[in-house]
Design a protein around this motif. Sequence first.
Motif, PDB file in Angstrom:
ATOM      1  N   GLY A  69     -13.577  -8.281  -4.372  1.00 48.28           N
ATOM      2  CA  GLY A  69     -14.092  -9.630  -4.584  1.00 48.28           C
ATOM      3  C   GLY A  69     -14.144 -10.465  -3.328  1.00 48.28           C
ATOM      4  N   CYS A  70     -13.450 -11.589  -3.352  1.00 47.92           N
ATOM      5  CA  CYS A  70     -13.531 -12.540  -2.243  1.00 47.92           C
ATOM      6  C   CYS A  70     -12.735 -12.099  -1.019  1.00 47.92           C
ATOM      7  N   PHE A  71     -11.945 -11.049  -1.150  1.00 48.60           N
ATOM      8  CA  PHE A  71     -11.173 -10.553  -0.009  1.00 48.60           C
ATOM      9  C   PHE A  71     -12.010  -9.512   0.724  1.00 48.60           C
ATOM     10  N   GLY A  72     -12.933  -9.964   1.548  1.00 45.53           N
ATOM     11  CA  GLY A  72     -13.893  -9.061   2.163  1.00 45.53           C
ATOM     12  C   GLY A  72     -13.454  -8.425   3.464  1.00 45.53           C
ATOM     13  N   GLY A  73     -12.419  -8.932   4.110  1.00 48.02           N
ATOM     14  CA  GLY A  73     -12.022  -8.412   5.411  1.00 48.02           C
ATOM     15  C   GLY A  73     -11.151  -7.181   5.304  1.00 48.02           C
ATOM     16  N   GLY A  74     -10.924  -6.553   6.428  1.00 42.21           N
ATOM     17  CA  GLY A  74     -10.023  -5.418   6.486  1.00 42.21           C
ATOM     18  C   GLY A  74     -10.680  -4.106   6.104  1.00 42.21           C
ATOM     19  N   THR A  75      -9.905  -3.051   6.256  1.00 46.52           N
ATOM     20  CA  THR A  75     -10.364  -1.702   5.947  1.00 46.52           C
ATOM     21  C   THR A  75      -9.693  -1.231   4.669  1.00 46.52           C
ATOM     22  N   SER A  76     -10.460  -0.620   3.803  1.00 47.79           N
ATOM     23  CA  SER A  76      -9.943  -0.170   2.511  1.00 47.79           C
ATOM     24  C   SER A  76      -9.321   1.222   2.605  1.00 47.79           C
ATOM     25  N   THR A  77      -8.566   1.569   1.580  1.00 48.79           N
ATOM     26  CA  THR A  77      -7.987   2.912   1.509  1.00 48.79           C
ATOM     27  C   THR A  77      -9.086   3.965   1.427  1.00 48.79           C
ATOM     28  N   ALA A  78     -10.192   3.651   0.763  1.00 46.51           N
ATOM     29  CA  ALA A  78     -11.292   4.616   0.641  1.00 46.51           C
ATOM     30  C   ALA A  78     -11.885   4.955   2.004  1.00 46.51           C
ATOM     31  N   THR A  79     -12.031   3.960   2.857  1.00 50.46           N
ATOM     32  CA  THR A  79     -12.573   4.190   4.199  1.00 50.46           C
ATOM     33  C   THR A  79     -11.620   5.048   5.019  1.00 50.46           C
ATOM     34  N   ILE A  80     -10.337   4.717   4.967  1.00 52.05           N
ATOM     35  CA  ILE A  80      -9.329   5.478   5.713  1.00 52.05           C
ATOM     36  C   ILE A  80      -9.251   6.909   5.187  1.00 52.05           C
ATOM     37  N   GLN A  81      -9.288   7.058   3.880  1.00 50.99           N
ATOM     38  CA  GLN A  81      -9.232   8.386   3.287  1.00 50.99           C
ATOM     39  C   GLN A  81     -10.429   9.231   3.719  1.00 50.99           C
ATOM     40  N   ALA A  82     -11.600   8.637   3.778  1.00 52.43           N
ATOM     41  CA  ALA A  82     -12.794   9.374   4.205  1.00 52.43           C
ATOM     42  C   ALA A  82     -12.651   9.854   5.650  1.00 52.43           C
ATOM     43  N   THR A  83     -12.119   9.012   6.514  1.00 55.66           N
ATOM     44  CA  THR A  83     -11.914   9.406   7.913  1.00 55.66           C
ATOM     45  C   THR A  83     -10.864  10.504   8.010  1.00 55.66           C
ATOM     46  N   LEU A  84      -9.774  10.361   7.268  1.00 54.82           N
ATOM     47  CA  LEU A  84      -8.735  11.396   7.259  1.00 54.82           C
ATOM     48  C   LEU A  84      -9.305  12.738   6.818  1.00 54.82           C
ATOM     49  N   ARG A  85     -10.078  12.728   5.773  1.00 54.34           N
ATOM     50  CA  ARG A  85     -10.661  13.986   5.279  1.00 54.34           C
ATOM     51  C   ARG A  85     -11.624  14.589   6.290  1.00 54.34           C
ATOM     52  N   GLU A  86     -12.367  13.726   6.965  1.00 53.26           N
ATOM     53  CA  GLU A  86     -13.284  14.220   7.991  1.00 53.26           C
ATOM     54  C   GLU A  86     -12.508  14.918   9.108  1.00 53.26           C
ATOM     55  N   ILE A  87     -11.385  14.348   9.490  1.00 50.02           N
ATOM     56  CA  ILE A  87     -10.554  14.948  10.541  1.00 50.02           C
ATOM     57  C   ILE A  87      -9.911  16.237  10.048  1.00 50.02           C
ATOM     58  N   LEU A  88      -9.314  16.196   8.878  1.00 50.79           N
ATOM     59  CA  LEU A  88      -8.563  17.342   8.366  1.00 50.79           C
ATOM     60  C   LEU A  88      -9.447  18.528   7.997  1.00 50.79           C
ATOM     61  N   GLN A  89     -10.703  18.286   7.708  1.00 55.79           N
ATOM     62  CA  GLN A  89     -11.594  19.377   7.325  1.00 55.79           C
ATOM     63  C   GLN A  89     -12.230  20.073   8.514  1.00 55.79           C
ATOM     64  N   LYS A  90     -12.025  19.572   9.697  1.00 55.89           N
ATOM     65  CA  LYS A  90     -12.641  20.198  10.878  1.00 55.89           C
ATOM     66  C   LYS A  90     -11.780  21.307  11.405  1.00 55.89           C
TER      67      LYS A  90
END
Length: 87
Positions: free
Chosen positions: A66-87
Amino acid sequence: MSSRLEQLELLRSTARELRQADEFPTWLLSEFEAILEHPDRYTREAALLERLLAEIRDYDPYAGMGCFGGGTSTATIQATLREILQK
């Protein structure tokens, strides 16, 4: 971009801070710490590791809600982690 040793130390200190803060989801922290257990596997992922550090430092548990638009979400961090771990 930081040297490999500096980057590893940043990763380690960030993991310590996350454990102490107790605000970061433990299931994400476990994936993050998996990288630290075998850093040699991820030597070619320097750019992704830099991105991960930036995302973790910008983490906001309310990101994307909602109105809390700033910051990075867990979904974004998880996607980056998976990208790293799958390489």
